[in-house]
Design a protein around this motif. Structure first.
Motif, PDB file in Angstrom:
ATOM      1  N   SER A  29      64.637  35.096  -4.300  1.00  0.00           N
ATOM      2  CA  SER A  29      63.904  36.357  -4.401  1.00  0.00           C
ATOM      3  C   SER A  29      62.427  36.108  -4.680  1.00  0.00           C
ATOM      4  O   SER A  29      61.584  36.903  -4.325  1.00  0.00           O
ATOM      5  CB  SER A  29      64.504  37.259  -5.468  1.00  0.00           C
ATOM      6  OG  SER A  29      64.265  36.706  -6.719  1.00  0.00           O
ATOM      7  N   GLY A  30      62.132  34.974  -5.325  1.00  0.00           N
ATOM      8  CA  GLY A  30      60.741  34.693  -5.646  1.00  0.00           C
ATOM      9  C   GLY A  30      60.015  33.903  -4.575  1.00  0.00           C
ATOM     10  O   GLY A  30      58.808  33.744  -4.612  1.00  0.00           O
ATOM     11  N   TYR A  56      59.162  34.415  -1.537  1.00  0.00           N
ATOM     12  CA  TYR A  56      58.157  35.025  -0.667  1.00  0.00           C
ATOM     13  C   TYR A  56      57.284  36.044  -1.410  1.00  0.00           C
ATOM     14  O   TYR A  56      56.730  36.943  -0.812  1.00  0.00           O
ATOM     15  CB  TYR A  56      58.854  35.694   0.513  1.00  0.00           C
ATOM     16  CG  TYR A  56      59.786  34.752   1.217  1.00  0.00           C
ATOM     17  CD1 TYR A  56      59.278  33.758   2.038  1.00  0.00           C
ATOM     18  CD2 TYR A  56      61.154  34.816   1.013  1.00  0.00           C
ATOM     19  CE1 TYR A  56      60.115  32.860   2.648  1.00  0.00           C
ATOM     20  CE2 TYR A  56      62.008  33.912   1.626  1.00  0.00           C
ATOM     21  CZ  TYR A  56      61.487  32.935   2.444  1.00  0.00           C
ATOM     22  OH  TYR A  56      62.313  32.049   3.036  1.00  0.00           O
ATOM     23  N   SER A  57      57.233  35.868  -2.737  1.00  0.00           N
ATOM     24  CA  SER A  57      56.562  36.910  -3.512  1.00  0.00           C
ATOM     25  C   SER A  57      55.069  36.669  -3.700  1.00  0.00           C
ATOM     26  O   SER A  57      54.413  37.419  -4.385  1.00  0.00           O
ATOM     27  CB  SER A  57      57.248  37.069  -4.867  1.00  0.00           C
ATOM     28  OG  SER A  57      57.173  35.855  -5.542  1.00  0.00           O
ATOM     29  N   LYS A  96      52.933  36.433  -1.152  1.00  0.00           N
ATOM     30  CA  LYS A  96      52.282  36.699   0.139  1.00  0.00           C
ATOM     31  C   LYS A  96      51.702  38.105   0.212  1.00  0.00           C
ATOM     32  O   LYS A  96      52.323  39.062  -0.221  1.00  0.00           O
ATOM     33  CB  LYS A  96      53.300  36.522   1.270  1.00  0.00           C
ATOM     34  CG  LYS A  96      53.685  35.086   1.463  1.00  0.00           C
ATOM     35  CD  LYS A  96      54.727  34.918   2.529  1.00  0.00           C
ATOM     36  CE  LYS A  96      55.155  33.468   2.595  1.00  0.00           C
ATOM     37  NZ  LYS A  96      56.262  33.238   3.482  1.00  0.00           N
ATOM     38  N   ASN A 132      50.124  40.896   2.910  1.00  0.00           N
ATOM     39  CA  ASN A 132      49.984  41.264   4.317  1.00  0.00           C
ATOM     40  C   ASN A 132      48.825  42.234   4.441  1.00  0.00           C
ATOM     41  O   ASN A 132      48.746  43.207   3.693  1.00  0.00           O
ATOM     42  CB  ASN A 132      51.254  41.958   4.825  1.00  0.00           C
ATOM     43  CG  ASN A 132      52.496  41.187   4.467  1.00  0.00           C
ATOM     44  OD1 ASN A 132      52.607  40.021   4.797  1.00  0.00           O
ATOM     45  ND2 ASN A 132      53.409  41.826   3.750  1.00  0.00           N
ATOM     46  N   ALA A 157      49.923  31.773  -7.842  1.00  0.00           N
ATOM     47  CA  ALA A 157      51.061  32.701  -7.842  1.00  0.00           C
ATOM     48  C   ALA A 157      51.766  32.723  -9.196  1.00  0.00           C
ATOM     49  O   ALA A 157      52.315  33.749  -9.599  1.00  0.00           O
ATOM     50  CB  ALA A 157      52.039  32.314  -6.742  1.00  0.00           C
ATOM     51  N   LEU A 173      46.229  35.594 -10.316  1.00  0.00           N
ATOM     52  CA  LEU A 173      46.693  36.257  -9.087  1.00  0.00           C
ATOM     53  C   LEU A 173      46.066  37.646  -8.972  1.00  0.00           C
ATOM     54  O   LEU A 173      45.583  38.037  -7.910  1.00  0.00           O
ATOM     55  CB  LEU A 173      48.226  36.362  -9.088  1.00  0.00           C
ATOM     56  CG  LEU A 173      48.858  36.914  -7.813  1.00  0.00           C
ATOM     57  CD1 LEU A 173      48.624  35.974  -6.637  1.00  0.00           C
ATOM     58  CD2 LEU A 173      50.341  37.136  -7.982  1.00  0.00           C
ATOM     59  N   GLY A 203      52.739  43.810   0.142  1.00  0.00           N
ATOM     60  CA  GLY A 203      53.239  42.549  -0.408  1.00  0.00           C
ATOM     61  C   GLY A 203      53.313  42.614  -1.924  1.00  0.00           C
ATOM     62  O   GLY A 203      52.647  43.435  -2.550  1.00  0.00           O
ATOM     63  N   ALA A 204      54.123  41.715  -2.485  1.00  0.00           N
ATOM     64  CA  ALA A 204      54.368  41.738  -3.929  1.00  0.00           C
ATOM     65  C   ALA A 204      53.099  41.650  -4.777  1.00  0.00           C
ATOM     66  O   ALA A 204      52.948  42.409  -5.735  1.00  0.00           O
ATOM     67  CB  ALA A 204      55.327  40.606  -4.292  1.00  0.00           C
ATOM     68  N   HIS A 253      51.409  45.068  -5.079  1.00  0.00           N
ATOM     69  CA  HIS A 253      52.124  45.982  -5.985  1.00  0.00           C
ATOM     70  C   HIS A 253      51.905  45.566  -7.438  1.00  0.00           C
ATOM     71  O   HIS A 253      51.713  46.399  -8.308  1.00  0.00           O
ATOM     72  CB  HIS A 253      53.615  45.994  -5.646  1.00  0.00           C
ATOM     73  CG  HIS A 253      53.915  46.742  -4.388  1.00  0.00           C
ATOM     74  ND1 HIS A 253      54.194  48.091  -4.375  1.00  0.00           N
ATOM     75  CD2 HIS A 253      53.931  46.348  -3.102  1.00  0.00           C
ATOM     76  CE1 HIS A 253      54.388  48.479  -3.128  1.00  0.00           C
ATOM     77  NE2 HIS A 253      54.240  47.445  -2.331  1.00  0.00           N
ATOM     78  N   SER A 254      51.938  44.238  -7.672  1.00  0.00           N
ATOM     79  CA  SER A 254      51.725  43.736  -9.039  1.00  0.00           C
ATOM     80  C   SER A 254      50.360  44.176  -9.543  1.00  0.00           C
ATOM     81  O   SER A 254      50.218  44.641 -10.671  1.00  0.00           O
ATOM     82  CB  SER A 254      51.773  42.205  -9.063  1.00  0.00           C
ATOM     83  OG  SER A 254      53.007  41.761  -8.630  1.00  0.00           O
ATOM     84  N   ALA A 309      50.219  48.044 -10.049  1.00  0.00           N
ATOM     85  CA  ALA A 309      51.098  48.451 -11.153  1.00  0.00           C
ATOM     86  C   ALA A 309      50.522  47.986 -12.485  1.00  0.00           C
ATOM     87  O   ALA A 309      50.522  48.729 -13.468  1.00  0.00           O
ATOM     88  CB  ALA A 309      52.488  47.878 -10.945  1.00  0.00           C
ATOM     89  N   GLU A 313      53.370  50.442   3.096  1.00  0.00           N
ATOM     90  CA  GLU A 313      54.617  49.718   3.388  1.00  0.00           C
ATOM     91  C   GLU A 313      55.313  50.316   4.614  1.00  0.00           C
ATOM     92  O   GLU A 313      55.866  49.599   5.442  1.00  0.00           O
ATOM     93  CB  GLU A 313      55.582  49.787   2.180  1.00  0.00           C
ATOM     94  CG  GLU A 313      55.148  48.971   0.984  1.00  0.00           C
ATOM     95  CD  GLU A 313      55.331  47.476   1.174  1.00  0.00           C
ATOM     96  OE1 GLU A 313      55.828  47.054   2.230  1.00  0.00           O
ATOM     97  OE2 GLU A 313      54.934  46.736   0.260  1.00  0.00           O
TER      98      GLU A 313
END
Lengths: 697, 197
Positions: free
Chosen positions: A46-47, A49-50, A52, A54, A179, A185, A210-211, A214-215, A218, A423
């Protein structure tokens, strides 16, 4: 004696600090690791591809897309972005050298079923196709097998046309060192967001997905929310203290006790576990509330006619009982299988013990010169006790009947409308598959892994998947292909090639990082490879294949969260049983029931209320109930055991905690708002019930 | 509240874990990345910064092309072998071209097929006056002829493309009339169009 104990306290605290300084604990931010530390493959996948980002560039005019793409590429800081440099000519040469065993799935199937003429027919279509570019000349590859093999690996356009607009997709992946550092990051992402804002105008729109994006948004929103909540909470506590005690000096020992507790909790958890999960900090904020409760209890009891020592002696029973019961509630969590619960338990128990000892040992010194003129808070005389209690019980029962659970971890976070829109557009433009699942294939060696991948591909009749074996077939498969190609050459002749057609005798193609650097992403670890499956939902078909593990991340994580929630729920019974035993020993059976009832009823009521309001119960609601028990029991014990003045301390503790948690319940992050909701409503209920159920008489 | 801020919770992949839908997108992008590498192998797209002023002028001189149906004749030459074919051709504005080969074999080549995208994109770039695409990939020579006709010569810029594609010649007026593709492995492909008759 007390001097010695004070010295010992400072000595132990210093030892803990030194031990922690020698090997500072890392702060773990991966939420999955808090609940599934043992499922390393699931966490890793789960981690993977986090990191990246786009970038989607949109315009009505294709020229604007190109111009914005160039500008974005120029402005973005590429120093910490991963780049996989692949020399395409070199890779093509490698394929040419080993082409003898390379066949597309389509040609392999046709040749296996003896349809040699169909292969020839398809090669003629390639030959006459006006738009066809051939990788090898017809003399070298008369059936265009290598061209077909490469074509079947897929391809995409430079510019995508969608809904009469032009799009360009750029991908950036941050280096691991960036990352793994949330602050670094976020800084990098902030630069990208600034470029996005700078380049976006009426003609060009730029979307980021991409993650990391959002990070960034948020965390930015959370920081603003938390700062606002923090300021309001501090102002509220200060105002209340000033109103009641007419001085703010009491805040100094309160903060010192909190500091000592936090150091004890942090060091103990760090030393024992080696790392501390960030959620442990969030949940261990109870320490703030409890240490404030203890301090308020002290200052309210401290009257001008009492020495500090006498004040301590007056409240020591309540404090000790409160500390013991809260520690007991958390002690049970130490035996759970969840890392987060264990860490919360150790952090809170150590911290609480630290606060308790600090108050007993140091308050008589620190608070000797603090004189407060406490003001009596008027008591509410409410006559409808029975109606209120009955109402709480009825609502609890109705709510419990209507309970719904939601263990989908996806629902924990609601992104902004802009991000949802980005998204959505990205997904439509890139034709993203609705679901991706993984298979980890373990073999004796890489060849064994590739053979297993091909077996899975055959069993599942896969077309939509990515795996290393698509790019580098197993040696076994290449040998089979060589036989098929040899038979094709001997069976079918092409009249458009005049020179003699020879079957290409080439060595087998094997993986090397030098030739295929981009295929490294398919290697999980030594002798383990990763397959990506799109829109696949029949894992039962590959059950029983040795060394093959299927992962549907969303489903698997939700199942684990569900199990964790159920396990936590089951812990309530032993927690209440242990608390009952302790309280029964100290206060007797009847009184222990009286003391426990407010917390128990408040827990049931707040859970029932979620049912009535249609809020789905999640793991974090359940975890918050443990905190509620810890707080609520203290209120009851203080009220049961203390003087009439203690009522004021309990009221102030309650009102400050409820206010802070109520603000938390308004945050956008569901994890935090869940805790805030349970604790604000639960504590208020627990307090009201303690007024009605516990009286000195 | 600890000094880390709750925002830290969102970082280092935290979002990916709590929002698996995003994983799908990320993985798909990864998939496309891998595909792109292979696409490069097949289509040899290169990127080099070039002077844009001249090519802008060329694009201004090219007519805006409309959707049209034509017939085509194709001659492929490699070595001593010459292969003749022909059929119907369709240009669809903003989408690309469709070749319906009628002889000596019957087949249809559409713009949407992955294997045909590169040449299709070149034709689209010319018809849409997408000079950025052309300038990134080719040295361009433009000649304006009498009667509204024009010739366009495209020569690949970098060695990766040059290794497989020698040149593309295009002649046209309000429509494309002739395309000659000189490739390294494919020999020469000469396609002429008759439109609107």
């Amino acid at each position: 004696m007390k001097k010695f104990l004070r010295f010992l306290y400072i000595f132990v605290l210093l030892i803990l600090i030194i031990l922690c300084a020698i090997k500072p604990p890392a702060v773990e931010t991966n939420i999955l690791k808090a609940i599934i530390p043992s499922e390393t493959e699931l966490v890793d996948l789960s981690g993977k591809y986090s990191s990246k980002v786009n970038v989607l560039i949109e315009s009505d005019d294709i020229e604007n897309v190109y111009a914005a793409t160039d500008l974005f590429n120029q402005e973005v800081d590429k120093s910490d972005i991963k780049s996989v440099s692949a020399d395409v000519n070199k890779i093509l040469e490698v394929y040419k050298k080993h082409r003898g065993g390379l066949l597309s799935k389509n040609y392999e199937t046709l040749l296996l079923s003896g349809k040699f003429d169909e292969v020839k027919n398809q090669s003629l279509q390639k030959l006459y196709n006006p738009l066809q570019i051939l990788v090898l000349s017809p003399q070298e590859d008369p059936f265009f097998l290598l061209t077909d093999f490469l074509e079947n690996l897929g391809g995409t356009s430079d510019i995508i046309t969608f809904n009469d607009k032009y799009y360009k997709i750029l991908n950036y992946e941050f280096d691991d060192n960036i990352a793994l550092s949330p602050s670094q990051l976020n800084k990098k992402v902030e630069k990208m967001v600034n470029i996005q804002r700078k380049l976006s105008d009426n003609d060009v729109k730029i979307y980021l997905t991409g993650a990391p994006i959002h990070s960034y948004f948020a965390s930015s929103r959370s920081i603003i929310e938390i700062n606002i909540i923090g300021i309001f909470s501090i102002l509220f506590v200060c105002s209340l203290c000033f109103y009641y005690f007419k001085t703010l000096k009491i805040l100094i020992p309160m903060l010192l006790s909190l500091l000592a507790g936090c150091i004890a909790g942090y060091c103990m958890t760090g030393i024992f576990f080696g790392n501390i999960h960030i959620l442990t900090f969030v949940f261990s904020t109870t320490l703030i509330g409890i240490s404030a409760d203890y301090s308020l209890h002290y200052f309210v009891s401290k009257t001008p006619d009492k020495t500090p020592e006498e004040t301590i002696n007056n409240i020591i029973k309540s404090l000790t009982c409160g500390m013991l019961t809260t520690c007991s509630a958390f002690l049970i969590l130490l035996f759970s299988k969840t890392l987060l619960l264990k860490q919360i338990a150790l952090f809170t128990i150590s911290g609480l013990f630290g606060v308790y000892l600090f108050l007993i040992l140091f308050y008589p010194i620190l608070c000797a010169k603090i004189n407060s003129n406490s003001k009596k808070i008027p008591q509410i005389n409410f006559k409808g006790k029975k109606i209120l209690i009955s109402g709480i019980i009825i609502l609890s029962v109705i709510g419990l009947w209507r309970l719904n659970y939601n263990d989908n971890i996806k629902s924990m976070y609601v992104p902004s409308k802009e991000l949802v829109n980005a998204e959505k557009i990205f997904s439509e433009v890139s034709r993203a598959k609705s679901k991706t699942s993984f298979i980890i294939v373990e073999g004796k060696d890489l060849e064994d892994c590739l053979e297993k991948e091909e077996k899975i591909s055959d069993i599942l009749n896969l077309t939509e998947y990515q795996a290393m074996s698509r790019y580098i077939p197993s040696v076994q498969k290449q040998k089979q292909n060589k036989n098929l190609i040899e038979r094709l050459y001997s069976t079918e002749k092409t009249d458009y090639v005049t020179s003699p057609q020879k079957y290409p005798q080439t060595p087998d193609l094997v993986f090397s990082e030098e030739n295929f650097p981009f295929l490294n992403n398919f290697i999980y670890e030594k002798n383990k490879t990763i397959m990506l499956l799109y829109d696949f939902d029949s894992p039962e078909l590959i059950e029983g294949i040795e060394g093959v593990k299927y992962f549907d991340i969303q489903k698997d994580v939700s199942n684990i969260v569900k199990t964790c929630r159920q396990n936590c729920s089951r812990l309530f019974i032993p927690v209440f049983a242990l608390l009952f035993v302790i309280l029964a020993i100290i206060f007797g059976v009847k009184n222990s029931i009286k003391i426990m009832l407010p917390s128990m009823l408040a827990s049931l009521f707040v859970i029932g209320l979620t049912g009535i309001l249609g809020i789905d119960i999640n793991l974090f609601h359940i975890l918050a109930v443990f905190l509620l028990i810890g707080f609520g029991l203290d209120y009851s014990i203080f009220r049961f055991n203390g003087s009439k003045q203690v009522n004021d301390a309990v009221f102030m503790s309650c009102i400050t905690s409820v206010f802070s948690f109520m603000l938390l319940s308004l945050t956008g992050f569901k994890l935090i708002s869940s805790i805030g909701f349970v604790l604000s409503i639960g504590l208020l209920t627990s307090y009201i019930l303690s007024i009605f159920l516990i009286s000195k008489d | 509240m600890p000094p880390y801020g709750l925002g830290s919770l969102r970082s280092h992949g935290a979002y990916a874990k709590i929002r698996p839908r995003n994983d799908v997108n990320l993985i798909l992008r990864y998939n496309i990345f891998v595909k792109k590498i292979l696409l490069f192998l097949v289509f040899f797209i290169g990127t080099i910064v070039v002077k844009a002023a001249a090519i802008k002028d060329i694009a201004n001189n090219l007519p805006q092309m409309k959707s049209v149906s034509c017939t085509f004749k194709q001659q492929k030459t490699f070595g001593n072998t010459v292969l003749n074919s022909g059929g119907d051709f369709q240009f669809i504005e903003n989408k690309g071209v469709v070749f319906k080969t009628k002889y000596p074999i019957q087949s249809t080549t559409t713009y949407s097929s992955a294997s045909n995208k590169q040449i299709n994109e070149i034709i689209l770039a010319i018809s849409n006056k997408n000079y950025s695409y052309l300038e990134k990939n080719f040295d361009v020579s433009f000649e304006k002829l009498s009667g509204g006709s024009w010739n366009l010569d495209l020569t690949p810029k970098n060695s990766a493309i040059k290794a497989h594609l020698k040149s593309i010649f295009i002649n046209g007026d309000s429509n494309i009339k002739r395309i000659v593709i000189n490739s390294v492995n494919n020999g020469k492909t000469d396609i002429s169009f008759v439109c609107g008759k």
